[in-house]
Motif scaffolding. Structure first.
Motif, PDB file in Angstrom:
ATOM      1  N   GLY A   1      -1.058 -14.038   7.027  1.00 23.47           N
ATOM      2  CA  GLY A   1      -1.382 -12.829   6.274  1.00 23.47           C
ATOM      3  C   GLY A   1      -2.132 -11.848   7.150  1.00 23.47           C
ATOM      4  O   GLY A   1      -2.141 -11.957   8.385  1.00 23.47           O
ATOM      5  N   LEU A   2      -2.793 -10.890   6.523  1.00 22.53           N
ATOM      6  CA  LEU A   2      -3.571  -9.920   7.288  1.00 22.53           C
ATOM      7  C   LEU A   2      -4.897  -9.650   6.593  1.00 22.53           C
ATOM      8  O   LEU A   2      -5.057  -9.858   5.392  1.00 22.53           O
ATOM      9  CB  LEU A   2      -2.784  -8.630   7.522  1.00 22.53           C
ATOM     10  N   LEU A   3      -5.825  -9.162   7.400  1.00 22.08           N
ATOM     11  CA  LEU A   3      -7.181  -8.910   6.929  1.00 22.08           C
ATOM     12  C   LEU A   3      -7.581  -7.500   7.308  1.00 22.08           C
ATOM     13  O   LEU A   3      -7.530  -7.126   8.486  1.00 22.08           O
ATOM     14  CB  LEU A   3      -8.144  -9.928   7.561  1.00 22.08           C
ATOM     15  N   SER A   4      -7.971  -6.705   6.321  1.00 20.12           N
ATOM     16  CA  SER A   4      -8.345  -5.322   6.604  1.00 20.12           C
ATOM     17  C   SER A   4      -9.720  -5.251   7.254  1.00 20.12           C
ATOM     18  O   SER A   4     -10.576  -6.122   7.035  1.00 20.12           O
ATOM     19  CB  SER A   4      -8.345  -4.500   5.313  1.00 20.12           C
ATOM     20  N   LEU A   5      -9.917  -4.225   8.050  1.00 18.24           N
ATOM     21  CA  LEU A   5     -11.205  -4.042   8.710  1.00 18.24           C
ATOM     22  C   LEU A   5     -12.308  -3.800   7.683  1.00 18.24           C
ATOM     23  O   LEU A   5     -13.459  -4.190   7.891  1.00 18.24           O
ATOM     24  CB  LEU A   5     -11.120  -2.862   9.686  1.00 18.24           C
TER      25      LEU A   5
ATOM     26  N   VAL B   1     -15.963  -5.797   7.456  1.00 15.03           N
ATOM     27  CA  VAL B   1     -17.255  -5.097   7.514  1.00 15.03           C
ATOM     28  C   VAL B   1     -18.119  -5.430   6.291  1.00 15.03           C
ATOM     29  O   VAL B   1     -19.338  -5.614   6.404  1.00 15.03           O
ATOM     30  CB  VAL B   1     -17.032  -3.572   7.624  1.00 15.03           C
ATOM     31  N   LEU B   2     -17.504  -5.526   5.124  1.00 17.78           N
ATOM     32  CA  LEU B   2     -18.266  -5.716   3.883  1.00 17.78           C
ATOM     33  C   LEU B   2     -18.606  -7.174   3.584  1.00 17.78           C
ATOM     34  O   LEU B   2     -19.514  -7.448   2.801  1.00 17.78           O
ATOM     35  CB  LEU B   2     -17.478  -5.128   2.705  1.00 17.78           C
ATOM     36  N   ALA B   3     -17.898  -8.114   4.211  1.00 18.46           N
ATOM     37  CA  ALA B   3     -18.091  -9.527   3.881  1.00 18.46           C
ATOM     38  C   ALA B   3     -19.332 -10.117   4.554  1.00 18.46           C
ATOM     39  O   ALA B   3     -19.793  -9.630   5.592  1.00 18.46           O
ATOM     40  CB  ALA B   3     -16.857 -10.323   4.287  1.00 18.46           C
TER      41      ALA B   3
ATOM     42  N   VAL C   1     -16.306 -14.942   9.296  1.00 22.95           N
ATOM     43  CA  VAL C   1     -16.290 -13.510   9.572  1.00 22.95           C
ATOM     44  C   VAL C   1     -17.014 -13.206  10.882  1.00 22.95           C
ATOM     45  O   VAL C   1     -16.576 -12.366  11.679  1.00 22.95           O
ATOM     46  CB  VAL C   1     -16.933 -12.728   8.404  1.00 22.95           C
ATOM     47  N   ASN C   2     -18.129 -13.907  11.125  1.00 19.80           N
ATOM     48  CA  ASN C   2     -18.896 -13.682  12.355  1.00 19.80           C
ATOM     49  C   ASN C   2     -18.049 -14.002  13.594  1.00 19.80           C
ATOM     50  O   ASN C   2     -18.041 -13.249  14.575  1.00 19.80           O
ATOM     51  CB  ASN C   2     -20.161 -14.537  12.351  1.00 19.80           C
ATOM     52  N   GLN C   3     -17.331 -15.134  13.563  1.00 15.00           N
ATOM     53  CA  GLN C   3     -16.440 -15.485  14.670  1.00 15.00           C
ATOM     54  C   GLN C   3     -15.332 -14.451  14.833  1.00 15.00           C
ATOM     55  O   GLN C   3     -14.952 -14.091  15.952  1.00 15.00           O
ATOM     56  CB  GLN C   3     -15.822 -16.865  14.414  1.00 15.00           C
ATOM     57  N   CYS C   4     -14.841 -13.975  13.709  1.00 15.09           N
ATOM     58  CA  CYS C   4     -13.776 -12.977  13.731  1.00 15.09           C
ATOM     59  C   CYS C   4     -14.258 -11.692  14.391  1.00 15.09           C
ATOM     60  O   CYS C   4     -13.540 -11.089  15.201  1.00 15.09           O
ATOM     61  CB  CYS C   4     -13.291 -12.705  12.315  1.00 15.09           C
ATOM     62  N   ILE C   5     -15.467 -11.260  14.071  1.00 15.13           N
ATOM     63  CA  ILE C   5     -16.009 -10.022  14.645  1.00 15.13           C
ATOM     64  C   ILE C   5     -16.180 -10.161  16.159  1.00 15.13           C
ATOM     65  O   ILE C   5     -15.851  -9.246  16.923  1.00 15.13           O
ATOM     66  CB  ILE C   5     -17.346  -9.665  13.973  1.00 15.13           C
ATOM     67  N   GLU C   6     -16.680 -11.317  16.604  1.00 12.02           N
ATOM     68  CA  GLU C   6     -16.861 -11.536  18.039  1.00 12.02           C
ATOM     69  C   GLU C   6     -15.517 -11.488  18.765  1.00 12.02           C
ATOM     70  O   GLU C   6     -15.394 -10.887  19.836  1.00 12.02           O
ATOM     71  CB  GLU C   6     -17.544 -12.890  18.278  1.00 12.02           C
ATOM     72  N   GLU C   7     -14.515 -12.134  18.181  1.00 15.66           N
ATOM     73  CA  GLU C   7     -13.195 -12.142  18.800  1.00 15.66           C
ATOM     74  C   GLU C   7     -12.550 -10.766  18.732  1.00 15.66           C
ATOM     75  O   GLU C   7     -11.835 -10.347  19.642  1.00 15.66           O
ATOM     76  CB  GLU C   7     -12.301 -13.172  18.100  1.00 15.66           C
ATOM     77  N   LEU C   8     -12.821 -10.064  17.634  1.00 19.06           N
ATOM     78  CA  LEU C   8     -12.300  -8.714  17.476  1.00 19.06           C
ATOM     79  C   LEU C   8     -12.799  -7.804  18.594  1.00 19.06           C
ATOM     80  O   LEU C   8     -12.043  -6.996  19.151  1.00 19.06           O
ATOM     81  CB  LEU C   8     -12.716  -8.156  16.104  1.00 19.06           C
ATOM     82  N   ARG C   9     -14.058  -7.943  18.956  1.00 20.65           N
ATOM     83  CA  ARG C   9     -14.627  -7.131  20.038  1.00 20.65           C
ATOM     84  C   ARG C   9     -13.930  -7.407  21.365  1.00 20.65           C
ATOM     85  O   ARG C   9     -13.685  -6.502  22.156  1.00 20.65           O
ATOM     86  CB  ARG C   9     -16.124  -7.420  20.161  1.00 20.65           C
ATOM     87  N   LYS C  10     -13.597  -8.674  21.603  1.00 21.25           N
ATOM     88  CA  LYS C  10     -12.940  -9.037  22.861  1.00 21.25           C
ATOM     89  C   LYS C  10     -11.493  -8.541  22.893  1.00 21.25           C
ATOM     90  O   LYS C  10     -11.052  -7.928  23.870  1.00 21.25           O
ATOM     91  CB  LYS C  10     -12.950 -10.557  23.038  1.00 21.25           C
ATOM     92  N   GLN C  11     -10.789  -8.819  21.809  1.00 20.84           N
ATOM     93  CA  GLN C  11      -9.361  -8.482  21.791  1.00 20.84           C
ATOM     94  C   GLN C  11      -9.113  -6.988  21.723  1.00 20.84           C
ATOM     95  O   GLN C  11      -8.147  -6.478  22.303  1.00 20.84           O
ATOM     96  CB  GLN C  11      -8.682  -9.169  20.601  1.00 20.84           C
ATOM     97  N   ALA C  12      -9.974  -6.274  21.016  1.00 15.87           N
ATOM     98  CA  ALA C  12      -9.755  -4.848  20.785  1.00 15.87           C
ATOM     99  C   ALA C  12      -9.878  -4.018  22.059  1.00 15.87           C
ATOM    100  O   ALA C  12      -9.450  -2.857  22.095  1.00 15.87           O
ATOM    101  CB  ALA C  12     -10.725  -4.316  19.728  1.00 15.87           C
ATOM    102  N   GLU C  13     -10.444  -4.591  23.124  1.00 16.55           N
ATOM    103  CA  GLU C  13     -10.545  -3.867  24.383  1.00 16.55           C
ATOM    104  C   GLU C  13      -9.164  -3.508  24.928  1.00 16.55           C
ATOM    105  O   GLU C  13      -8.995  -2.485  25.593  1.00 16.55           O
ATOM    106  CB  GLU C  13     -11.309  -4.711  25.410  1.00 16.55           C
ATOM    107  N   ASP C  14      -8.185  -4.361  24.672  1.00 18.86           N
ATOM    108  CA  ASP C  14      -6.836  -4.150  25.188  1.00 18.86           C
ATOM    109  C   ASP C  14      -5.890  -3.553  24.146  1.00 18.86           C
ATOM    110  O   ASP C  14      -4.699  -3.385  24.420  1.00 18.86           O
ATOM    111  CB  ASP C  14      -6.252  -5.481  25.682  1.00 18.86           C
ATOM    112  N   VAL C  15      -6.402  -3.258  22.970  1.00 21.35           N
ATOM    113  CA  VAL C  15      -5.563  -2.725  21.896  1.00 21.35           C
ATOM    114  C   VAL C  15      -6.007  -1.300  21.582  1.00 21.35           C
ATOM    115  O   VAL C  15      -7.145  -1.073  21.178  1.00 21.35           O
ATOM    116  CB  VAL C  15      -5.655  -3.597  20.622  1.00 21.35           C
ATOM    117  N   GLU C  16      -5.087  -0.345  21.767  1.00 20.96           N
ATOM    118  CA  GLU C  16      -5.450   1.061  21.590  1.00 20.96           C
ATOM    119  C   GLU C  16      -5.744   1.400  20.131  1.00 20.96           C
ATOM    120  O   GLU C  16      -6.710   2.099  19.827  1.00 20.96           O
ATOM    121  CB  GLU C  16      -4.318   1.947  22.106  1.00 20.96           C
ATOM    122  N   LYS C  17      -4.912   0.909  19.218  1.00 16.62           N
ATOM    123  CA  LYS C  17      -5.081   1.218  17.798  1.00 16.62           C
ATOM    124  C   LYS C  17      -5.135  -0.075  17.003  1.00 16.62           C
ATOM    125  O   LYS C  17      -4.194  -0.867  17.026  1.00 16.62           O
ATOM    126  CB  LYS C  17      -3.933   2.092  17.294  1.00 16.62           C
TER     127      LYS C  17
END
Length: 450
Positions: free
Chosen positions: A184-188, A192-194, A153-169
């Motif tokens: 599959g998919l993983l909800s935000l 956050v809760l994990a 989850v920690n790696q996912c959050i770090e990558e999420l911060r990088k990738q989300a800069e270019d993603v509007e929604k």
């Protein structure tokens, strides 16, 4: 703020443009949403609109251009250089950028791509350009947030911060394996809760709805409507994640489809709008008007065969409009409901015989009520009972036949690959006129011994 575009406001903006007051223009535009400014541009001359948008922030200008009607935008951008267009395209989502570039001449398109500062954006655009606009690949955007199934989850959050800069929604995170295959998919919320050391493989939802790049746009819209999705991942035939389709793009598809069907039902061919040229609107309307005119001529000629009957019983002429209008109305009502069921793929399919049984049941009830009212009206105004019976029997028959035509014609057209909406306009109305008059005068011959 609920903005209302008025003539006075347009004149105010034009005055600011003519007197070259950029700060005042920016102040005025700061009060509006990009879509409101887009509507304003339509009311300005090209030179005025170009000056206005040049005084605004580039990011705001990109939003305005993205909201423009494709036809209007194509003409508007003729006044811009490739360098100017590229500055806006840099800020577009990849799918919107492809839509804009497909409207441009090949030379301008290639120049803009070469001038893009964001080379990843350029690569995304090149990937999408080879898809047709009416399939899932043509609707998707490359910008999305994805995570490897082997991450924590920690790696996912770090990558999420990088990738989300270019993603509007960001609606959710797509989980892939080492080969990029969608798992599959993983909800935000789960992220956050994990616990930060929890593996993604323990959290993600394997039950994911996706679509292949070659699927038609209508199928994409149906899927997103059925499952109430905000975004839909797009994969290739191997299952590799390529992009996603967001709800705003699907709304455009649904709107275009509804507009097309509405125009077809009214007997208008092609995609036309009120502000199109007189010649464009004439070409769109004329074909079915000619069909209607030919049908009217045939109906007039058909009625002329029964001039002798009308001379014997002139009162029969008074009910000709009722026969024609009832058949037309019933036919359009029936075909509209059949069109709705054809378009809605979410329920169980009903075969032709089931539809016909339902149609005959409804036609029987409506026909009996209508013919009963007309029978009573004839008696009330003093017409003979025989004439009242002829008119009522003709109306009942017309309701049945028009219902049959309105049911079968759209189904047959859909089976052979023709837009069934065209059956709901002048075609069914004209056909029902001829059938209705034939039934009317045929019954008159039988029941009145003419």
């Amino acid at each position: 703020m609920n903005f209302e575009l008025t003539k006075e406001y347009v004149e105010l903006v034009q005055e600011l443009i003519v007197t070259e007051k950029p700060q005042a223009i920016r102040t005025e535009m700061a009060e509006l949403f990009p879509a409101d400014i887009t509507g304003l541009l339509y009311e300005l001359e090209t030179s005025e609109a170009r000056y206005l948008i040049s005084q605004l922030d580039t990011a705001l200008g990109a939003e305005i251009l993205a909201a423009m009607d494709p036809g209007e935008r194509r003409e508007f951008l003729k006044a811009f250089t490739s360098e100017e267009i590229s500055s806006y395209v840099n800020l577009f989502d990849s799918d919107d950028a492809v839509d804009l570039l497909n409207e441009q001449p090949i030379r301008v398109r290639e120049e803009v791509i070469a001038l893009l500062e964001d080379r990843e954006q350029a690569r995304f655009i090149l990937d999408l350009l080879h898809y047709d606009e009416d399939v899932a690949g043509g609707l998707m955007q490359k910008e999305l947030v994805k995570a490897s199934v082997s991450w924590t989850v920690n790696q996912c959050i770090e990558e999420l911060r990088k990738q989300a800069e270019d993603v509007e929604k960001v609606y959710s995170v797509y989980v892939i394996d080492d080969n990029g295959i969608l798992l599959g998919l993983l909800s935000l919320k789960k992220i956050v809760l994990a616990n930060k050391d929890t593996k993604i493989e323990r959290l993600y939802d394997k039950d994911v709805i996706f679509v292949e790049t070659y699927r038609p746009a209508e199928e994409v819209a149906e899927l997103m409507q059925r499952y109430d999705l905000d975004a839909l991942p797009v994969v290739n035939v191997q299952g590799k994640l390529l992009g996603r389709i967001t709800i705003d793009d699907v709304i455009d598809v649904i709107t275009e489809q509804a507009n097309s069907d509405t125009l077809a039902m009214a007997g208008i061919t092609g995609d036309v709008e009120e502000d199109d040229t007189i010649w464009q609107q004439t070409k769109a309307r004329l074909p079915w008007l000619l069909v209607g005119m030919m049908g009217g001529i045939l109906a007039a000629k058909f009625i002329s065969f029964f001039e002798g009957d009308l001379k014997i019983i002139p009162a029969m002429a008074a009910f000709i409009p009722i026969i024609g209008s009832t058949g037309g109305n019933v036919g359009i009502q029936t075909s509209s409901i059949i069109l709705q069921s054809i378009a809605d793929k979410t329920g169980l399919d009903i075969n032709v015989w089931q539809r016909l049984i339902r149609m005959f049941s409804i036609a029987l009830i409506n026909g009996l009520i209508i013919s009963g009212i007309v029978f009573g009206f004839n008696l009330l105004i003093g017409n003979e009972v025989q004439l009242a019976m002829v008119v009522s029997a003709a109306l009942l028959s017309v309701v049945f036949l028009a219902s049959f035509m309105g049911t079968v014609t759209p189904i047959l057209l859909d089976k052979i690959g023709i837009n069934p909406a065209v059956a709901s306009g002048p075609f069914i109305t004209t056909a029902n006129d001829l059938i209705g008059y034939g039934v009317y005068f045929g019954l008159a011959h039988l029941l009145l011994n003419l």
